[in-house]
Design a protein around this motif. Structure first.
Motif, PDB file in Angstrom:
ATOM      1  N   ALA A   1      14.584  49.607   8.105  1.00 17.21           N
ATOM      2  CA  ALA A   1      13.894  48.914   7.010  1.00 17.21           C
ATOM      3  C   ALA A   1      12.634  49.666   6.606  1.00 17.21           C
ATOM      4  N   ALA A   2      11.903  50.210   7.592  1.00 15.36           N
ATOM      5  CA  ALA A   2      10.711  51.002   7.276  1.00 15.36           C
ATOM      6  C   ALA A   2      11.084  52.220   6.449  1.00 15.36           C
ATOM      7  N   ALA A   3      12.177  52.893   6.812  1.00 17.02           N
ATOM      8  CA  ALA A   3      12.603  54.089   6.084  1.00 17.02           C
ATOM      9  C   ALA A   3      12.931  53.755   4.635  1.00 17.02           C
ATOM     10  N   VAL A   4      13.628  52.642   4.398  1.00 15.97           N
ATOM     11  CA  VAL A   4      13.948  52.249   3.026  1.00 15.97           C
ATOM     12  C   VAL A   4      12.669  51.993   2.236  1.00 15.97           C
TER      13      VAL A   4
ATOM     14  N   ARG B   1       9.454  61.312   1.396  1.00 20.54           N
ATOM     15  CA  ARG B   1      10.658  61.973   1.909  1.00 20.54           C
ATOM     16  C   ARG B   1      10.762  61.560   3.373  1.00 20.54           C
ATOM     17  N   VAL B   2      11.861  60.934   3.755  1.00 21.67           N
ATOM     18  CA  VAL B   2      11.947  60.264   5.046  1.00 21.67           C
ATOM     19  C   VAL B   2      12.993  60.928   5.935  1.00 21.67           C
ATOM     20  N   THR B   3      12.620  61.117   7.203  1.00 25.27           N
ATOM     21  CA  THR B   3      13.564  61.558   8.228  1.00 25.27           C
ATOM     22  C   THR B   3      13.556  60.535   9.347  1.00 25.27           C
ATOM     23  N   VAL B   4      14.728  59.988   9.668  1.00 28.34           N
ATOM     24  CA  VAL B   4      14.875  59.035  10.766  1.00 28.34           C
ATOM     25  C   VAL B   4      15.477  59.778  11.953  1.00 28.34           C
ATOM     26  N   LEU B   5      14.834  59.673  13.116  1.00 30.09           N
ATOM     27  CA  LEU B   5      15.282  60.353  14.330  1.00 30.09           C
ATOM     28  C   LEU B   5      15.722  59.317  15.353  1.00 30.09           C
ATOM     29  N   GLU B   6      16.966  59.426  15.810  1.00 30.38           N
ATOM     30  CA  GLU B   6      17.530  58.491  16.780  1.00 30.38           C
ATOM     31  C   GLU B   6      18.014  59.278  17.990  1.00 30.38           C
ATOM     32  N   ARG B   7      17.539  58.916  19.181  1.00 31.84           N
ATOM     33  CA  ARG B   7      17.904  59.656  20.393  1.00 31.84           C
ATOM     34  C   ARG B   7      19.334  59.387  20.846  1.00 31.84           C
ATOM     35  N   LEU B   8      19.878  58.207  20.514  1.00 31.15           N
ATOM     36  CA  LEU B   8      21.235  57.870  20.922  1.00 31.15           C
ATOM     37  C   LEU B   8      22.250  58.511  19.970  1.00 31.15           C
ATOM     38  N   PRO B   9      23.530  58.551  20.359  1.00 30.88           N
ATOM     39  CA  PRO B   9      24.528  59.189  19.502  1.00 30.88           C
ATOM     40  C   PRO B   9      24.925  58.369  18.283  1.00 30.88           C
ATOM     41  N   SER B  10      24.473  57.125  18.175  1.00 30.79           N
ATOM     42  CA  SER B  10      24.783  56.298  17.013  1.00 30.79           C
ATOM     43  C   SER B  10      23.546  55.528  16.592  1.00 30.79           C
TER      44      SER B  10
ATOM     45  N   GLY C   1      23.132  53.903   4.318  1.00 25.32           N
ATOM     46  CA  GLY C   1      23.550  54.348   2.991  1.00 25.32           C
ATOM     47  C   GLY C   1      22.412  54.295   1.985  1.00 25.32           C
ATOM     48  N   LEU C   2      21.561  53.263   2.074  1.00 22.08           N
ATOM     49  CA  LEU C   2      20.404  53.189   1.179  1.00 22.08           C
ATOM     50  C   LEU C   2      19.466  54.371   1.409  1.00 22.08           C
ATOM     51  N   ILE C   3      19.229  54.690   2.677  1.00 22.82           N
ATOM     52  CA  ILE C   3      18.305  55.786   3.005  1.00 22.82           C
ATOM     53  C   ILE C   3      18.853  57.113   2.478  1.00 22.82           C
ATOM     54  N   ARG C   4      20.132  57.350   2.691  1.00 16.94           N
ATOM     55  CA  ARG C   4      20.727  58.586   2.172  1.00 16.94           C
ATOM     56  C   ARG C   4      20.674  58.613   0.653  1.00 16.94           C
ATOM     57  N   GLY C   5      20.885  57.446   0.032  1.00 19.80           N
ATOM     58  CA  GLY C   5      20.827  57.381  -1.422  1.00 19.80           C
ATOM     59  C   GLY C   5      19.451  57.693  -1.981  1.00 19.80           C
ATOM     60  N   GLN C   6      18.422  57.486  -1.168  1.00 23.13           N
ATOM     61  CA  GLN C   6      17.057  57.828  -1.578  1.00 23.13           C
ATOM     62  C   GLN C   6      16.736  59.300  -1.324  1.00 23.13           C
ATOM     63  N   GLY C   7      17.676  60.027  -0.719  1.00 27.46           N
ATOM     64  CA  GLY C   7      17.414  61.413  -0.346  1.00 27.46           C
ATOM     65  C   GLY C   7      16.873  61.579   1.047  1.00 27.46           C
TER      66      GLY C   7
ATOM     67  N   SER D   1      10.020  41.890   8.932  1.00 22.62           N
ATOM     68  CA  SER D   1       8.668  41.625   8.432  1.00 22.62           C
ATOM     69  C   SER D   1       7.691  42.701   8.888  1.00 22.62           C
ATOM     70  N   SER D   2       7.893  43.260  10.085  1.00 22.26           N
ATOM     71  CA  SER D   2       7.006  44.331  10.546  1.00 22.26           C
ATOM     72  C   SER D   2       7.108  45.540   9.619  1.00 22.26           C
ATOM     73  N   ALA D   3       8.309  45.815   9.116  1.00 18.90           N
ATOM     74  CA  ALA D   3       8.462  46.912   8.152  1.00 18.90           C
ATOM     75  C   ALA D   3       7.850  46.543   6.805  1.00 18.90           C
ATOM     76  N   ARG D   4       7.945  45.271   6.450  1.00 21.34           N
ATOM     77  CA  ARG D   4       7.360  44.809   5.183  1.00 21.34           C
ATOM     78  C   ARG D   4       5.846  45.001   5.177  1.00 21.34           C
ATOM     79  N   ILE D   5       5.235  44.856   6.347  1.00 21.17           N
ATOM     80  CA  ILE D   5       3.782  45.020   6.450  1.00 21.17           C
ATOM     81  C   ILE D   5       3.360  46.437   6.082  1.00 21.17           C
ATOM     82  N   LEU D   6       4.251  47.409   6.292  1.00 25.32           N
ATOM     83  CA  LEU D   6       3.884  48.789   5.964  1.00 25.32           C
ATOM     84  C   LEU D   6       3.482  48.938   4.505  1.00 25.32           C
ATOM     85  N   ASP D   7       4.045  48.130   3.623  1.00 24.43           N
ATOM     86  CA  ASP D   7       3.665  48.203   2.211  1.00 24.43           C
ATOM     87  C   ASP D   7       2.184  47.932   2.018  1.00 24.43           C
ATOM     88  N   LYS D   8       1.577  47.217   2.973  1.00 26.71           N
ATOM     89  CA  LYS D   8       0.163  46.853   2.854  1.00 26.71           C
ATOM     90  C   LYS D   8      -0.767  47.803   3.605  1.00 26.71           C
TER      91      LYS D   8
END
Length: 520
Positions: free
Chosen positions: A42-45, A53-62, A256-262, A504-511
């Motif tokens: 949600a933060a990335a979106v 320009r956003v890069t999401v890093l996940e340590r697990l394989p999925s 899919g939303l994140i990829r759609g944003q580039g 909601s924690s991601a929503r707070i980032l807007d502020k």
């Protein structure tokens, strides 16, 4: 019985052939998001919608974090969250991208939300139908109907203040807490949820049915702030929903939303350190030694892991190892995922089996930290609504049991299988007759797995325990108080665990995060 032979779900697929997708724009400020739980996705979106320009890093394989998916022997098991409440918080993310959630995800409202089975054989079906709920209360305890309705009015007030007005507000300074203190006093937030319920109803079974909700976010009903009494109204107002295909479909949709944003999503990318320059986060170093520069860093990792391990050279002022060790963690979770060769059509989508003790059991888990012989459990049967979660003629389940976190010193390598067998016996004797002979696939997750796989401090299922002195300003802040341009989202920060909380924690980032053009 088959073992967990197949691996977790693969990362969500790329866009369909022929679908145009913008590529990363190196001219835009770069945001690195550590972790792909719902808070991180949600933060990335949101950051992408604000020009990063956003890069999401996940340590697990999925992708997914606690919301990852296990696919095994033809069965699909959601690893963590199984319901959606306050779906508007998800829909808003699609709207930010100029899209409609219903084009990618199908939500199915559930009724009843869940059925509670008491140890004396009584049942209580919770739903969003006010008349049906009055009938259920009257059937269980006729003298408590007026008190129940008074409690629901109080829950509505708590929801308006605690969720709608304060849930997406940052608490980065003491004055933010002082500003809401009169409201907290007026609402009796120092009381526990159980104390709030007990002021209104007398029947012990009804008290349990109306007060257990803090367990959904890692809290003890006898200690969690009465503010969390808001959950009863939140469920009634916005409903309880199932995502057709499983909660993993929401993970795929957000990816899919994140990829759609580039944006870029990378699995198998473990962050070893958040890099600093002049007291500011300026990038990350991966476990393989590679580095990524960033203008801001957002951590969806466990907040204690972020401060204890990802900032090794920093002299922390507030979230020191000592303070984190003194903090109260949520309980641990034991989860048994299993599939059966037969179906159990009489079993609801969500069932809660309460044991013979309520307060005593919770004392064992939260205070004494011992593994009791008796237990209560939540049983999830997604195939009640979505038969595609299992092969034809089969049922998929998971049974979740609250247990002490790793601070109890329980050896789960030794205790896991006896505990699983005890759960199977209980279910076979109650809701699932003949279960032990019907199981065809099985896997378990213990608090040790939460620590190993999800890097959860003490193997706690929900981060910090949601008591008043660990809420709002008292939790790790969404804008780090230790490092500039470092931000935290997810269960371990404000406002807390549960899907509405982490979204909601991601929503707070807007502020609290500057718009990308301010950094360009």
């Amino acid at each position: 019985m088959l073992n967990a032979a197949t691996l977790d779900a693969a990362p969500p697929p790329e866009s369909p052939p022929g679908e145009a997708r913008p590529g990363p724009d190196p001219a835009r400020p770069h945001a690195v998001v550590i972790g792909s739980g719902f808070g991180g996705l949600a933060a990335a979106v949101r950051l992408g919608a604000r020009g990063y320009r956003v890069t999401v890093l996940e340590r697990l394989p999925s992708l997914g974090g606690r919301a990852r998916v296990h696919r095994q022997d033809g069965f699909t098991f959601d690893a963590g969250p199984t319901i959606v409440t306050a779906p508007q918080l998800f829909a808003e993310l699609w709207t930010l991208c100029g899209r409609r959630m219903e084009d990618d995800v199908t939500l199915r409202p559930l009724s009843p939300f869940y059925r509670i089975h008491f140890d004396d054989g009584a049942q209580f079906a919770c739903s969003g139908d006010a008349a049906a709920m009055r009938a259920e209360v009257t059937r269980l305890s006729p003298g408590d109907l007026a008190g129940y309705e008074a409690f629901m009015r109080m829950s509505e007030t708590l929801c308006r203040v605690g969720f709608e007005e304060l849930g997406d507000q940052p608490f980065g300074a003491p004055r933010d807490m002082l500003r809401v203190l009169p409201a907290l006093v007026r609402l009796g937030a120092w009381r526990s949820v159980h104390a709030l319920v007990a002021r209104h109803v007398r029947d012990d079974r009804l008290r349990a049915a109306l007060s257990f909700h803090p367990l959904l976010i890692g809290g003890n009903p006898f200690a969690a702030s009465a503010l969390y009494g808001l959950i009863a109204h939140l469920e009634r107002r916005w409903g309880v929903h199932w995502v057709m295909g499983g909660t993993g479909r929401l993970v795929e949709g957000l990816a899919g939303l994140i990829r759609g944003q580039g944006g870029t999503l990378r699995c198998g990318a473990e962050v070893a350190e958040i890099l600093l320059r002049d007291g500011r986060a300026c990038g990350v170093r991966l476990a393989d030694g590679a580095t990524l520069a960033a203008d801001i860093v957002v951590s969806n990792a466990d907040s204690a892991w972020t401060y204890r391990h990802l900032l090794p050279g920093l002299r922390r002022r507030r979230w020191t190892d000592r303070r984190l060790a003194r903090a109260r963690s949520s309980m641990g979770l034991f989860v048994w995922y299993f599939g059966t060769r037969r179906r159990y059509p009489a079993v609801d989508h969500h069932s809660i089996l309460l044991g013979p003790r309520y307060r005593g059991l919770l004392d064992d888990i939260f205070r004494r930290r011992v593994l009791p012989a008796d237990f209560s459990l939540y049983l999830h049967r997604p195939t009640a609504t979505d038969p595609a979660m299992a092969p034809p003629g089969a049922d998929a389940f998971y049974a979740l049991v609250p247990v002490p976190h790793l601070g109890a010193g329980i050896d789960w390598a030794r205790e896991a299988e006896p505990f699983r067998r005890a759960i199977a016996r209980r279910l076979s004797a109650t809701l699932l007759p003949g279960l032990e002979d019907a199981v065809v696939t099985s896997r378990v997750t213990t608090p040790q797995d939460f620590a190993t796989d999800l890097l959860a401090y003490r193997g706690a299922g929900f981060g910090l325990e949601p008591i008043l002195t660990q809420s709002a300003w008292f939790r790790p802040h969404n804008r780090s108080e230790e490092v500039e341009r470092l931000y935290l989202v997810g269960a371990g920060t404000h406002p807390g665990a549960g899907l509405p909380g982490v979204l909601s924690s991601a929503r707070i980032l807007d502020k609290v995060v500057p718009h990308a053009h301010a950094l360009a």
